[in-house]
Write a protein that holds these residues in place. Structure first.
Motif, PDB file in Angstrom:
ATOM      1  N   GLN A 138      19.838  36.134  13.165  1.00 42.61           N
ATOM      2  CA  GLN A 138      20.083  34.665  13.481  1.00 42.61           C
ATOM      3  C   GLN A 138      21.703  34.636  14.148  1.00 42.61           C
ATOM      4  O   GLN A 138      22.626  35.082  13.858  1.00 42.61           O
ATOM      5  CB  GLN A 138      19.985  33.698  12.486  1.00 42.61           C
ATOM      6  CG  GLN A 138      18.635  33.962  11.889  1.00 42.61           C
ATOM      7  CD  GLN A 138      17.682  32.829  12.493  1.00 42.61           C
ATOM      8  OE1 GLN A 138      18.061  32.148  13.586  1.00 42.61           O
ATOM      9  NE2 GLN A 138      16.415  32.696  12.016  1.00 42.61           N
ATOM     10  N   ILE A 139      21.745  33.676  15.218  1.00 43.44           N
ATOM     11  CA  ILE A 139      23.167  33.197  15.332  1.00 43.44           C
ATOM     12  C   ILE A 139      24.044  32.832  14.306  1.00 43.44           C
ATOM     13  O   ILE A 139      23.681  31.755  13.456  1.00 43.44           O
ATOM     14  CB  ILE A 139      23.162  32.071  16.500  1.00 43.44           C
ATOM     15  CG1 ILE A 139      22.393  32.725  17.737  1.00 43.44           C
ATOM     16  CG2 ILE A 139      24.488  31.784  16.912  1.00 43.44           C
ATOM     17  CD1 ILE A 139      21.961  31.515  18.576  1.00 43.44           C
ATOM     18  N   PRO A 140      25.394  33.458  14.024  1.00 50.76           N
ATOM     19  CA  PRO A 140      26.115  32.805  12.887  1.00 50.76           C
ATOM     20  C   PRO A 140      26.449  31.471  12.977  1.00 50.76           C
ATOM     21  O   PRO A 140      26.506  30.663  13.701  1.00 50.76           O
ATOM     22  CB  PRO A 140      27.118  33.641  12.944  1.00 50.76           C
ATOM     23  CG  PRO A 140      26.968  34.578  13.931  1.00 50.76           C
ATOM     24  CD  PRO A 140      25.720  34.233  14.829  1.00 50.76           C
TER      25      PRO A 140
ATOM     26  N   THR B 193      27.344  28.129  15.685  1.00 41.73           N
ATOM     27  CA  THR B 193      26.572  26.728  16.178  1.00 41.73           C
ATOM     28  C   THR B 193      27.372  25.461  15.423  1.00 41.73           C
ATOM     29  O   THR B 193      27.324  24.499  16.131  1.00 41.73           O
ATOM     30  CB  THR B 193      25.061  27.025  15.769  1.00 41.73           C
ATOM     31  OG1 THR B 193      25.150  27.482  14.585  1.00 41.73           O
ATOM     32  CG2 THR B 193      24.226  27.536  16.717  1.00 41.73           C
ATOM     33  N   LYS B 194      27.790  25.581  14.230  1.00 42.50           N
ATOM     34  CA  LYS B 194      28.518  24.523  13.581  1.00 42.50           C
ATOM     35  C   LYS B 194      29.471  23.784  14.484  1.00 42.50           C
ATOM     36  O   LYS B 194      29.691  22.696  14.591  1.00 42.50           O
ATOM     37  CB  LYS B 194      29.130  24.826  12.275  1.00 42.50           C
ATOM     38  CG  LYS B 194      28.601  23.628  11.121  1.00 42.50           C
ATOM     39  CD  LYS B 194      29.319  24.192   9.905  1.00 42.50           C
ATOM     40  CE  LYS B 194      28.679  25.080   9.341  1.00 42.50           C
ATOM     41  NZ  LYS B 194      29.388  25.932   8.249  1.00 42.50           N
ATOM     42  N   LYS B 195      30.353  24.812  15.090  1.00 40.64           N
ATOM     43  CA  LYS B 195      31.497  24.474  16.017  1.00 40.64           C
ATOM     44  C   LYS B 195      30.969  23.353  16.924  1.00 40.64           C
ATOM     45  O   LYS B 195      31.612  22.360  17.308  1.00 40.64           O
ATOM     46  CB  LYS B 195      32.039  25.777  16.528  1.00 40.64           C
ATOM     47  CG  LYS B 195      33.209  26.244  15.855  1.00 40.64           C
ATOM     48  CD  LYS B 195      34.184  27.250  16.952  1.00 40.64           C
ATOM     49  CE  LYS B 195      34.647  28.522  16.082  1.00 40.64           C
ATOM     50  NZ  LYS B 195      34.997  29.261  17.277  1.00 40.64           N
TER      51      LYS B 195
ATOM     52  N   GLN C 256      24.040  39.397  21.469  1.00 42.63           N
ATOM     53  CA  GLN C 256      24.381  40.393  20.372  1.00 42.63           C
ATOM     54  C   GLN C 256      23.125  40.329  19.611  1.00 42.63           C
ATOM     55  O   GLN C 256      22.630  41.224  19.356  1.00 42.63           O
ATOM     56  CB  GLN C 256      25.711  40.112  19.735  1.00 42.63           C
ATOM     57  CG  GLN C 256      26.929  40.426  20.552  1.00 42.63           C
ATOM     58  CD  GLN C 256      28.131  39.630  20.197  1.00 42.63           C
ATOM     59  OE1 GLN C 256      28.147  38.804  19.441  1.00 42.63           O
ATOM     60  NE2 GLN C 256      29.325  40.234  20.662  1.00 42.63           N
ATOM     61  N   VAL C 257      22.744  39.071  19.083  1.00 43.83           N
ATOM     62  CA  VAL C 257      21.653  39.086  18.200  1.00 43.83           C
ATOM     63  C   VAL C 257      20.344  39.584  18.838  1.00 43.83           C
ATOM     64  O   VAL C 257      19.511  40.072  18.294  1.00 43.83           O
ATOM     65  CB  VAL C 257      21.496  37.415  18.039  1.00 43.83           C
ATOM     66  CG1 VAL C 257      20.063  37.093  17.351  1.00 43.83           C
ATOM     67  CG2 VAL C 257      22.573  37.080  16.819  1.00 43.83           C
ATOM     68  N   LEU C 258      20.242  39.043  20.139  1.00 42.96           N
ATOM     69  CA  LEU C 258      18.953  39.574  21.015  1.00 42.96           C
ATOM     70  C   LEU C 258      18.646  41.133  21.020  1.00 42.96           C
ATOM     71  O   LEU C 258      17.825  41.720  20.507  1.00 42.96           O
ATOM     72  CB  LEU C 258      19.012  39.092  22.249  1.00 42.96           C
ATOM     73  CG  LEU C 258      17.893  39.564  23.238  1.00 42.96           C
ATOM     74  CD1 LEU C 258      16.606  38.760  22.810  1.00 42.96           C
ATOM     75  CD2 LEU C 258      18.249  39.062  24.761  1.00 42.96           C
ATOM     76  N   VAL C 259      19.834  41.797  21.336  1.00 37.68           N
ATOM     77  CA  VAL C 259      20.204  43.425  21.144  1.00 37.68           C
ATOM     78  C   VAL C 259      19.408  43.891  19.732  1.00 37.68           C
ATOM     79  O   VAL C 259      18.554  44.784  19.806  1.00 37.68           O
ATOM     80  CB  VAL C 259      21.334  43.779  21.660  1.00 37.68           C
ATOM     81  CG1 VAL C 259      21.635  45.274  21.532  1.00 37.68           C
ATOM     82  CG2 VAL C 259      21.716  43.245  22.978  1.00 37.68           C
ATOM     83  N   GLU C 260      20.087  43.245  18.666  1.00 33.80           N
ATOM     84  CA  GLU C 260      19.786  43.647  17.428  1.00 33.80           C
ATOM     85  C   GLU C 260      18.289  43.398  17.133  1.00 33.80           C
ATOM     86  O   GLU C 260      17.411  44.566  16.594  1.00 33.80           O
ATOM     87  CB  GLU C 260      20.623  43.176  16.483  1.00 33.80           C
ATOM     88  CG  GLU C 260      22.129  43.594  16.240  1.00 33.80           C
ATOM     89  CD  GLU C 260      21.928  45.234  16.343  1.00 33.80           C
ATOM     90  OE1 GLU C 260      22.806  45.663  17.481  1.00 33.80           O
ATOM     91  OE2 GLU C 260      21.574  45.939  15.618  1.00 33.80           O
ATOM     92  N   PHE C 261      17.930  42.371  17.664  1.00 33.84           N
ATOM     93  CA  PHE C 261      16.479  42.050  17.146  1.00 33.84           C
ATOM     94  C   PHE C 261      15.506  42.901  17.986  1.00 33.84           C
ATOM     95  O   PHE C 261      14.580  43.457  17.358  1.00 33.84           O
ATOM     96  CB  PHE C 261      16.026  40.602  17.611  1.00 33.84           C
ATOM     97  CG  PHE C 261      14.507  39.938  17.738  1.00 33.84           C
ATOM     98  CD1 PHE C 261      14.127  39.929  18.888  1.00 33.84           C
ATOM     99  CD2 PHE C 261      13.997  39.994  16.497  1.00 33.84           C
ATOM    100  CE1 PHE C 261      12.575  39.759  19.095  1.00 33.84           C
ATOM    101  CE2 PHE C 261      12.652  39.822  16.542  1.00 33.84           C
ATOM    102  CZ  PHE C 261      12.064  39.597  17.881  1.00 33.84           C
TER     103      PHE C 261
END
Ligand SMILES: CC(C)NC(=O)n1c(-c2ccccc2)cc2c1CN(S(=O)(=O)c1cccs1)CC2
Length: 233
Positions: A25-27, A31-33, A57-62
């Motif tokens: 998931q996106i850290p 997203t909080k920023k 980056q998340v997409l590549v890992e997934f």
């Protein structure tokens, strides 16, 4: 009435994909920023760049965890990632916005996105898409498998072994079809509605390409990873 049953193999497939989807998931801090104090259009743009980059980056890992993906031809793996990155990003964005968020957060997010230097004609289709995804109330499994189906689209540019990708996608489509019948028994057309969203995603992909040119002209900078995956510069 069709008796739909998910096989042992299909259950294992769903579990593998859902685990990968939840693991990558996106850290939260990124997203909080987006939700913090008032930013200028420039700062919003930079924030979106940061969030979009971390999403790639998340997409590549997934993608590496999609059963069968790593056995595809190496160049086809790259072609599928590049071809689906924008659609996966919009799908993930829609899922982020359709999540139960503390009241006011959605409005702040929408405000940040609207005020990031994006052209107005792109906003409407993008927010319509977010809304149409939100109205579906997809389960986690459906979200993860729909993203997988988007990635395993055989007719992306430069894909050589079309059939190999098609076989993987068909396996996923059958799993999603069964899940929809089992999880939305009152809505026989639910599966068709989900696939209709993939068509809407392709039009967003087209808008996005136009957007990139307009951002380029206004001298907006992207990260090397976004330039690489979007074929910019
Ligand atoms: C969650 C991630 C994947 N979403 C994301 O990055 N968003 C979000 C978004 C949506 C809902 C919640 C939070 C953020 C809206 C937009 C983007 C990125 N794009 S972009 O990639 O064209 C971009 C343009 C300029 C620099 S990056 C523009 C539109």
């Amino acid at each position: 009435k069709e008796k739909v049953e998910i096989t042992k193999e299909q259950r294992a497939l769903i579990k593998a994909i859902l685990d990968a989807y939840n693991r990558h998931q996106i850290p939260q801090d990124v997203t909080k920023k987006l939700l913090q104090e008032q930013y200028s259009a420039e700062e919003n743009f930079l924030l979106l760049t940061e969030v979009a980059t971390s999403q790639v980056q998340v997409l590549v890992e997934f993608t590496k965890n999609i059963p069968g993906f790593l056995s595809l031809d190496r160049e086809d793996q790259i072609a599928l990632l590049k071809g689906s990155a924008v659609e996966a990003m919009f799908l993930r964005s829609a899922q982020v916005l359709s999540k139960k968020m503390p009241s006011g957060h959605i409005e702040v997010l929408e405000e940040r996105i609207r005020k990031s230097g994006m052209s107005e004609e792109f906003m409407t289709p993008m927010f319509n898409f977010y809304k149409s995804i939100g109205e579906l109330h997809m389960t986690q499994e459906e979200q993860a498998i729909l993203t997988t189906i988007t990635i395993l689209t055989p007719d992306r540019p430069y894909v050589k072994s079309h059939e190999a990708v098609e076989r993987l996608q068909e396996t996923m489509l059958e799993v999603l079809r069964k899940l929809c019948v089992l999880q939305h028994p009152q809505e026989p057309q639910y599966f068709a509605r989900l696939l209709g969203r993939l068509t809407e995603l392709r039009t967003l992909h087209h808008y996005h390409a136009e957007m990139l040119t307009s951002w380029k002209t206004n001298d907006h900078k992207f990260t090397p990873l976004l330039c690489e995956i979007w074929d910019v510069q």
